[in-house]
Scaffold this motif. Sequence first.
Motif, PDB file in Angstrom:
ATOM      1  N   GLY A 172      -3.951  -9.077   9.800  1.00  0.00           N
ATOM      2  CA  GLY A 172      -3.028  -8.530   9.145  1.00  0.00           C
ATOM      3  C   GLY A 172      -2.307  -9.232   8.362  1.00  0.00           C
ATOM      4  O   GLY A 172      -1.035  -8.624   8.079  1.00  0.00           O
ATOM      5  N   ALA A 173      -2.343 -10.609   8.241  1.00  0.00           N
ATOM      6  CA  ALA A 173      -1.478 -11.308   7.365  1.00  0.00           C
ATOM      7  C   ALA A 173      -1.469 -10.941   5.882  1.00  0.00           C
ATOM      8  O   ALA A 173      -0.793 -11.545   5.272  1.00  0.00           O
ATOM      9  CB  ALA A 173      -1.991 -12.910   7.631  1.00  0.00           C
ATOM     10  N   GLY A 174      -2.668 -10.479   5.643  1.00  0.00           N
ATOM     11  CA  GLY A 174      -2.701 -10.003   4.046  1.00  0.00           C
ATOM     12  C   GLY A 174      -3.712 -11.047   3.517  1.00  0.00           C
ATOM     13  O   GLY A 174      -3.856 -10.826   2.050  1.00  0.00           O
ATOM     14  N   LYS A 175      -4.563 -11.583   4.239  1.00  0.00           N
ATOM     15  CA  LYS A 175      -5.829 -12.344   3.522  1.00  0.00           C
ATOM     16  C   LYS A 175      -6.675 -11.454   2.640  1.00  0.00           C
ATOM     17  O   LYS A 175      -6.895 -11.812   1.616  1.00  0.00           O
ATOM     18  CB  LYS A 175      -6.541 -12.985   4.739  1.00  0.00           C
ATOM     19  CG  LYS A 175      -5.519 -13.932   5.580  1.00  0.00           C
ATOM     20  CD  LYS A 175      -6.573 -14.530   6.637  1.00  0.00           C
ATOM     21  CE  LYS A 175      -7.012 -13.855   7.630  1.00  0.00           C
ATOM     22  NZ  LYS A 175      -6.275 -13.159   8.533  1.00  0.00           N
ATOM     23  N   THR A 176      -7.241 -10.701   3.314  1.00  0.00           N
ATOM     24  CA  THR A 176      -8.217  -9.757   2.748  1.00  0.00           C
ATOM     25  C   THR A 176      -7.507  -9.092   1.416  1.00  0.00           C
ATOM     26  O   THR A 176      -8.152  -8.900   0.258  1.00  0.00           O
ATOM     27  CB  THR A 176      -8.808  -8.649   3.673  1.00  0.00           C
ATOM     28  OG1 THR A 176      -9.373  -9.174   4.777  1.00  0.00           O
ATOM     29  CG2 THR A 176      -9.710  -7.532   2.808  1.00  0.00           C
ATOM     30  N   THR A 177      -6.078  -8.666   1.426  1.00  0.00           N
ATOM     31  CA  THR A 177      -5.421  -8.059   0.386  1.00  0.00           C
ATOM     32  C   THR A 177      -5.347  -9.152  -0.665  1.00  0.00           C
ATOM     33  O   THR A 177      -5.828  -8.714  -1.865  1.00  0.00           O
ATOM     34  CB  THR A 177      -4.315  -7.714   1.002  1.00  0.00           C
ATOM     35  OG1 THR A 177      -4.241  -6.603   2.206  1.00  0.00           O
ATOM     36  CG2 THR A 177      -3.498  -6.584   0.021  1.00  0.00           C
ATOM     37  N   ALA A 230       1.973  -5.385   2.153  1.00  0.00           N
ATOM     38  CA  ALA A 230       0.782  -6.421   2.910  1.00  0.00           C
ATOM     39  C   ALA A 230       0.869  -7.976   2.408  1.00  0.00           C
ATOM     40  O   ALA A 230       0.528  -8.751   3.178  1.00  0.00           O
ATOM     41  CB  ALA A 230      -0.413  -5.589   2.605  1.00  0.00           C
ATOM     42  N   TYR A 277       0.839  -1.158  -0.049  1.00  0.00           N
ATOM     43  CA  TYR A 277      -0.069  -0.278   0.086  1.00  0.00           C
ATOM     44  C   TYR A 277       0.811   1.254  -0.026  1.00  0.00           C
ATOM     45  O   TYR A 277       1.997   1.169   0.499  1.00  0.00           O
ATOM     46  CB  TYR A 277      -0.857  -0.002   1.159  1.00  0.00           C
ATOM     47  CG  TYR A 277      -1.873  -1.066   1.118  1.00  0.00           C
ATOM     48  CD1 TYR A 277      -3.180  -0.891   0.496  1.00  0.00           C
ATOM     49  CD2 TYR A 277      -2.041  -1.983   2.010  1.00  0.00           C
ATOM     50  CE1 TYR A 277      -4.186  -1.784   0.266  1.00  0.00           C
ATOM     51  CE2 TYR A 277      -2.921  -3.172   2.004  1.00  0.00           C
ATOM     52  CZ  TYR A 277      -4.189  -2.930   1.066  1.00  0.00           C
ATOM     53  OH  TYR A 277      -5.103  -3.828   1.031  1.00  0.00           O
TER      54      TYR A 277
HETATM   55  N1  LIG Z   1      -6.378   0.157   2.195  1.00  0.00           N
HETATM   56  C1  LIG Z   1      -5.205  -0.141   3.013  1.00  0.00           C
HETATM   57  N2  LIG Z   1      -4.261   0.846   3.055  1.00  0.00           N
HETATM   58  C2  LIG Z   1      -3.028   0.556   3.626  1.00  0.00           C
HETATM   59  N3  LIG Z   1      -2.732  -0.458   4.594  1.00  0.00           N
HETATM   60  C3  LIG Z   1      -3.892  -1.578   4.423  1.00  0.00           C
HETATM   61  C4  LIG Z   1      -4.986  -1.401   3.718  1.00  0.00           C
HETATM   62  N4  LIG Z   1      -5.782  -2.621   3.747  1.00  0.00           N
HETATM   63  C5  LIG Z   1      -4.938  -3.251   4.724  1.00  0.00           C
HETATM   64  N5  LIG Z   1      -3.880  -2.823   4.841  1.00  0.00           N
HETATM   65  C6  LIG Z   1      -2.508  -3.181   5.667  1.00  0.00           C
HETATM   66  O1  LIG Z   1      -2.270  -4.473   4.995  1.00  0.00           O
HETATM   67  C7  LIG Z   1      -1.752  -5.458   5.938  1.00  0.00           C
HETATM   68  C8  LIG Z   1      -2.776  -6.654   5.688  1.00  0.00           C
HETATM   69  O2  LIG Z   1      -4.000  -6.279   5.945  1.00  0.00           O
HETATM   70  P1  LIG Z   1      -5.300  -7.157   5.456  1.00  0.00           P
HETATM   71  O3  LIG Z   1      -5.282  -7.982   4.048  1.00  0.00           O
HETATM   72  O4  LIG Z   1      -6.484  -6.547   5.619  1.00  0.00           O
HETATM   73  O5  LIG Z   1      -4.980  -8.459   6.284  1.00  0.00           O
HETATM   74  P2  LIG Z   1      -6.069  -9.671   7.059  1.00  0.00           P
HETATM   75  O6  LIG Z   1      -7.112  -9.752   6.126  1.00  0.00           O
HETATM   76  O7  LIG Z   1      -5.158 -11.032   6.911  1.00  0.00           O
HETATM   77  O8  LIG Z   1      -6.341  -9.389   8.231  1.00  0.00           O
HETATM   78  C9  LIG Z   1      -2.108  -5.154   7.546  1.00  0.00           C
HETATM   79  O9  LIG Z   1      -0.920  -4.486   8.088  1.00  0.00           O
HETATM   80  C10 LIG Z   1      -3.249  -3.675   7.282  1.00  0.00           C
HETATM   81  O10 LIG Z   1      -2.891  -2.788   8.235  1.00  0.00           O
END
Ligand SMILES: Nc1ncnc2c1ncn2[C@@H]1O[C@H](COP(=O)(O)OP(=O)(O)O)[C@@H](O)[C@H]1O
Lengths: 263, 320
Positions: free
Chosen positions: B41-46, B20, B13
């Motif tokens: 915060g592992a990066g699953k949603t990303t 991420a 990001y």
């Molecule tokens: N839109 C965003 N902008 C900046 N950082 C983000 C954003 N979304 C997620 N992050 C960061 O990226 C990392 C992975 O997040 P995320 O993919 O949501 O993890 P999970 O779904 O596994 O909990 C985290 O450190 C989070 O803070």
Amino acid sequence: MTILDERPPTARAFTAILGRDLVVTGRELPSFLAQVLLQPLFMLFVFGKLLADLGYVGRGFGNILLPGIIALNAFIGGLQNTALPLTLDFSFSREIEDRLLSPLPTRLVAMEKIVFGTIRGVVAGVVMIPLGLVILPDTVLAPASLLPALAVMALGAFVGSAVGMVVGTAVSPRGINVVFTVVLTPLMFTGATQFPWPSLDRLPWFQIVCAVNPLTYVSEGMRAVMVPQIPHLPLWLCLLVLAVAGAVAAEAGMRGFGRRAVD
Amino acid sequence: MNAVEVENLTKKYPGAPQSAVDSLSFQVSSGEVFGVLGPNGAGKTTTVGVLTTRMRPTGGLARVGGVDVAKEPTRVRRLLGVVPQRNNLDRSLSIRQNLLFHAAYHGVRRAERRQRAAELLERMGLAERGDDRLDNVSGGQAQRVMIARALMHEPQVLFLDEPSTGLDPQSRIFVHECVRELKDRGVTVVLTTHQMDEAAKLCDRVAIVDRGKLLALDAPAALVRELPGSTTLTLSLEFAESAESAAEDVNAALTAVETVERVEAMPGGRVRLYTSREPGEILPAVLKALAGHGISLTGLDVAQLGLEDVFLRLTGRELR
Ligand SMILES: Nc1ncnc2c1ncn2[C@@H]1O[C@H](COP(=O)(O)OP(=O)(O)O)[C@@H](O)[C@H]1O
Ligand SMILES: [Mg+2]
């Protein structure tokens, strides 16, 4: 599992997304009409009728004011109806995600928003015509000028909607109130809605300021169509400026939309 | 065929100090239920965001149904369905309209979408609620609506981002049943979770991720099996006399058994053995080692380590 035909359903998807917005508007029609009608109604009544009856402004002022108010309503209607929902969509609700996941290019999802804002702006402008004619008894509208008036309104609403997308995708929901005040108020009062632009000869600096406001060309275009006897900017110039401004704003707005839509 | 292919996928990001998602690679075969397991915060949603065209990768390659998600997002969107982590249902529409419009966005014809909506509402136990607005819908019901919506255009690959997080136990079970049913229908499922038991229960294979990196990838049972000493045998022993020295002798004798990796004395005269072998395979040697020490075996308890232990072993941290 169904086999998808290879051709993406672009036209059907676009229509469906527009249909969704229209269905929702239909359900919220009373609040939508209140939002677009109240302010211009009072403006017409107070400035066009009351002040004229009391003798503070001339009898003919209604003829200058009505095309301006219609232009204002179409333009601002387009702007607000695009900008406000977008800021919400891109922050709290995320409701738009399902449409961003449709097989429609993101640019076209943005374009749908502009088209929808245009439709709302046109409705806001059109409803002012009968109301204005009733409130201001001295005003008339030749049936022949109805179609050209619609065309100017549509173009004006389109520019407003495109500008609304630029604003709505550039501003956070926390900032939108301030931005609206800071952007809308000057736009409303430098858009030649309450006065014909050529009559500003005596105030050249203000004439220049107004010339930069796209709303001026909507107001002047409406006057060219509705009250050609009053001095106004040539219609072709109004249409040309609006077309160019609309294209530029739409492109900028769609780019802003793309930036907000995909992280 | 691979339903999903990810190669060195990276997402950083803007402004973030770390990626991420950090050079992630994996493949999901068609019809598989694939789990992405990792803490918050592992990066699953990303990862799901990139695979579903909602986020642009900063590096690497991702394909769904053989189509590059960055190059042809509109084609990819027709192949996939998404159940996001956060509720993004359209609150201006009724439950049924959410389904109908979704299908319409995907170009499904009117008669077809009516029929599918009715079917899915029935399947999700929402038949009576179809015309309700979403205002007073519970979390579990909203999740079902989102699953139904995602299935309206009959995707080949369904992405579920933490589908049961925050749900009551009953709704969780419902979601799990849904996933099994989808598998039976041949839909590829990619789900993320931070719950070990869920991953172990539902997934054919699990990718364990932390801080955007892939730590391990295999079938849940295989991941556990690869842990040194993944099976434990707890023996309850009764000592005849001179308990002290006998206990030490027994420990030494058990440690000497080749297939036993570790021996741990437990309170109450119990002894725990760690092994990577099947319990039946090592028992004869264990019994033999016990013989001649004047003790009798009064109880035997066999247990397997879980994915929690795999994560602990890989990262040195608890999962949550
Ligand atoms: N839109 C965003 N902008 C900046 N950082 C983000 C954003 N979304 C997620 N992050 C960061 O990226 C990392 C992975 O997040 P995320 O993919 O949501 O993890 P999970 O779904 O596994 O909990 C985290 O450190 C989070 O803070
Ligand atoms: Mg997440």
